[in-house]
Design an enzyme around this catalytic site. Sequence first.
Site, PDB file in Angstrom:
ATOM      1  N   GLN A 141     -12.626 -12.890  -1.882  1.00 45.99           N
ATOM      2  CA  GLN A 141     -11.098 -11.282  -1.389  1.00 45.99           C
ATOM      3  C   GLN A 141      -9.768 -12.131  -2.068  1.00 45.99           C
ATOM      4  O   GLN A 141      -9.249 -13.099  -1.707  1.00 45.99           O
ATOM      5  CB  GLN A 141     -11.005 -11.032  -0.067  1.00 45.99           C
ATOM      6  CG  GLN A 141     -12.328 -10.645   0.576  1.00 45.99           C
ATOM      7  CD  GLN A 141     -12.070  -9.757   1.515  1.00 45.99           C
ATOM      8  OE1 GLN A 141     -12.702 -10.083   2.884  1.00 45.99           O
ATOM      9  NE2 GLN A 141     -11.013  -8.870   1.930  1.00 45.99           N
TER      10      GLN A 141
ATOM     11  N   VAL B 179       0.812  -1.229  -0.460  1.00 39.44           N
ATOM     12  CA  VAL B 179      -0.120  -0.307   0.412  1.00 39.44           C
ATOM     13  C   VAL B 179       0.746   1.127   0.165  1.00 39.44           C
ATOM     14  O   VAL B 179       0.978   2.195  -1.128  1.00 39.44           O
ATOM     15  CB  VAL B 179      -1.213   0.059   1.365  1.00 39.44           C
ATOM     16  CG1 VAL B 179      -1.537   1.064   1.007  1.00 39.44           C
ATOM     17  CG2 VAL B 179      -1.735  -1.818   1.391  1.00 39.44           C
TER      18      VAL B 179
ATOM     19  N   SER C  65      -3.732 -10.398  -2.613  1.00 43.58           N
ATOM     20  CA  SER C  65      -3.050  -9.159  -2.425  1.00 43.58           C
ATOM     21  C   SER C  65      -3.541  -8.264  -1.593  1.00 43.58           C
ATOM     22  O   SER C  65      -2.493  -7.505  -0.685  1.00 43.58           O
ATOM     23  CB  SER C  65      -3.339  -7.895  -3.410  1.00 43.58           C
ATOM     24  OG  SER C  65      -4.905  -7.849  -3.743  1.00 43.58           O
ATOM     25  N   GLY C  66      -4.712  -9.103  -0.468  1.00 41.91           N
ATOM     26  CA  GLY C  66      -5.015  -8.429   0.552  1.00 41.91           C
ATOM     27  C   GLY C  66      -4.296  -8.661   1.804  1.00 41.91           C
ATOM     28  O   GLY C  66      -4.097  -7.872   2.791  1.00 41.91           O
TER      29      GLY C  66
ATOM     30  N   HIS D  99     -11.111  -7.138  -5.036  1.00 43.43           N
ATOM     31  CA  HIS D  99     -11.890  -8.053  -4.123  1.00 43.43           C
ATOM     32  C   HIS D  99     -13.245  -8.048  -4.879  1.00 43.43           C
ATOM     33  O   HIS D  99     -14.231  -6.662  -5.916  1.00 43.43           O
ATOM     34  CB  HIS D  99     -12.538  -6.977  -3.126  1.00 43.43           C
ATOM     35  CG  HIS D  99     -10.698  -7.327  -1.800  1.00 43.43           C
ATOM     36  ND1 HIS D  99      -9.962  -8.296  -1.976  1.00 43.43           N
ATOM     37  CD2 HIS D  99     -10.533  -7.147  -0.646  1.00 43.43           C
ATOM     38  CE1 HIS D  99      -9.344  -7.980  -0.894  1.00 43.43           C
ATOM     39  NE2 HIS D  99      -9.571  -6.887  -0.837  1.00 43.43           N
TER      40      HIS D  99
ATOM     41  N   CYS E 233     -10.916  -2.224   2.763  1.00 41.45           N
ATOM     42  CA  CYS E 233     -10.673  -2.611   2.092  1.00 41.45           C
ATOM     43  C   CYS E 233     -12.110  -3.049   1.627  1.00 41.45           C
ATOM     44  O   CYS E 233     -12.777  -2.316   0.381  1.00 41.45           O
ATOM     45  CB  CYS E 233      -9.437  -3.130   1.193  1.00 41.45           C
ATOM     46  SG  CYS E 233      -9.247  -5.021   1.808  1.00 41.45           S
TER      47      CYS E 233
ATOM     48  N   LYS F 239     -14.754  -6.955  11.035  1.00 41.28           N
ATOM     49  CA  LYS F 239     -14.431  -5.149  10.521  1.00 41.28           C
ATOM     50  C   LYS F 239     -15.558  -4.736   9.333  1.00 41.28           C
ATOM     51  O   LYS F 239     -16.494  -3.737   9.281  1.00 41.28           O
ATOM     52  CB  LYS F 239     -13.534  -5.237  10.065  1.00 41.28           C
ATOM     53  CG  LYS F 239     -11.799  -5.461  10.786  1.00 41.28           C
ATOM     54  CD  LYS F 239     -10.598  -5.511   9.648  1.00 41.28           C
ATOM     55  CE  LYS F 239      -9.681  -5.817  10.629  1.00 41.28           C
ATOM     56  NZ  LYS F 239      -7.967  -6.098   9.759  1.00 41.28           N
TER      57      LYS F 239
HETATM   58  C1  2RA Z   1      -7.472  -8.128   3.421  1.00 37.14           C
HETATM   59  N1  2RA Z   1      -8.847  -7.075   3.911  1.00 37.14           N
HETATM   60  O1  2RA Z   1      -7.850  -8.369   2.748  1.00 37.14           O
HETATM   61  C2  2RA Z   1      -8.139  -6.809   4.598  1.00 37.14           C
HETATM   62  C3  2RA Z   1      -6.962  -6.646   4.540  1.00 37.14           C
HETATM   63  N2  2RA Z   1      -6.052  -6.317   3.204  1.00 37.14           N
HETATM   64  O2  2RA Z   1      -6.611  -9.654   3.588  1.00 37.14           O
END
Ligand code: 2RA
Length: 327
Positions: free
Chosen positions: A155, A13, A158-159, A235, A128, A206
Amino acid sequence: MYNIAIVGASGLVGGTFLKVLEERDLPIKNLYLFASARSAGKEVIFKGKTLVIEELTENSFDREIDIALFSAGGDISKKFAPVASEKGVIVVDNSSAWRMDENVPLVVPEVNPEDIFKNNGIIANPNCSTIQSVVPLKVIDELYGIKRVVYSTYQAVSGSGIKGIEDLQRGLKGEEPKTYPHPIVNNCLPHIDSFLENGYTKEEEKMINETRKILNKKNLPITATCVRVPVLNGHSISINVELEREANLEELKAKFRETKGIVLEDDVKNNRYPLATEANGTDEVYVGRLRKDFSIEKGLNLWVVADNIRKGAATNAVQIAEILMKK
Ligand code: 2RA
């Protein structure tokens, strides 16, 4: 002209902050880069100039800095964001450390920009998957009123940062994972962040808590299942919404088309719907597969895709900085 700092400059990031700051050509006088001792000394090119990453210390903010973009993990934010804000720096923090603090605004510029100016020196950047979800949900809430939300996320690796990308690459070579508890290749892992006593993960918690805060709907019934999938970046999220008032799909599509930050990609007759590979590298939130949920009286389904490193993190934070500068 403004003096900007990036904390966590060597991360995924952090590097994207640099890219986005350069693309959007913000009025920057000086840019200071901070990271751990391990990355100190590394050189980075910004607008044709070579910058050197410095080790982050308690004294890093003893210089003229207007805004600091943080993306270095919650522990670093907990320790250093107050140090910076006490010196007059406005911190935009990408970690989860401050998001649910009642004195810290949690902001998506397309949704609640007015909250930016309620800050006491720290502004939190949402997770995100939350960011890309609340952009269309705000439009839906204004038109039809939202009664309940069900999130199912898909997701990208890259998260998890560079470690997640490396696990996907390992898996494609038939090697064992080092970051995920199971191989990510040929699997969908319903496990992002750690598990809580109630059986949910922190990622799911979250999304639930942050959505309520950003939409200012403290008791909104929401549930979420967050899944890691073998996608490099971007995502994808299936959102089911129960409404106060019946949705009119053509009206909603027209509203999405005219909403800044949203791209409507909804033409299933020609196999057109949002894709992570098309969102990758962009700053928009892509919306498609709009359809009624006929299992309840007033229900709606949509499919939402965004670049989780750009709009889901770096660009959202830079947009907040832009609004601060304009003011
Ligand atoms: C993930 N939202 O995708 C979380 C943190 N970036 O792992």
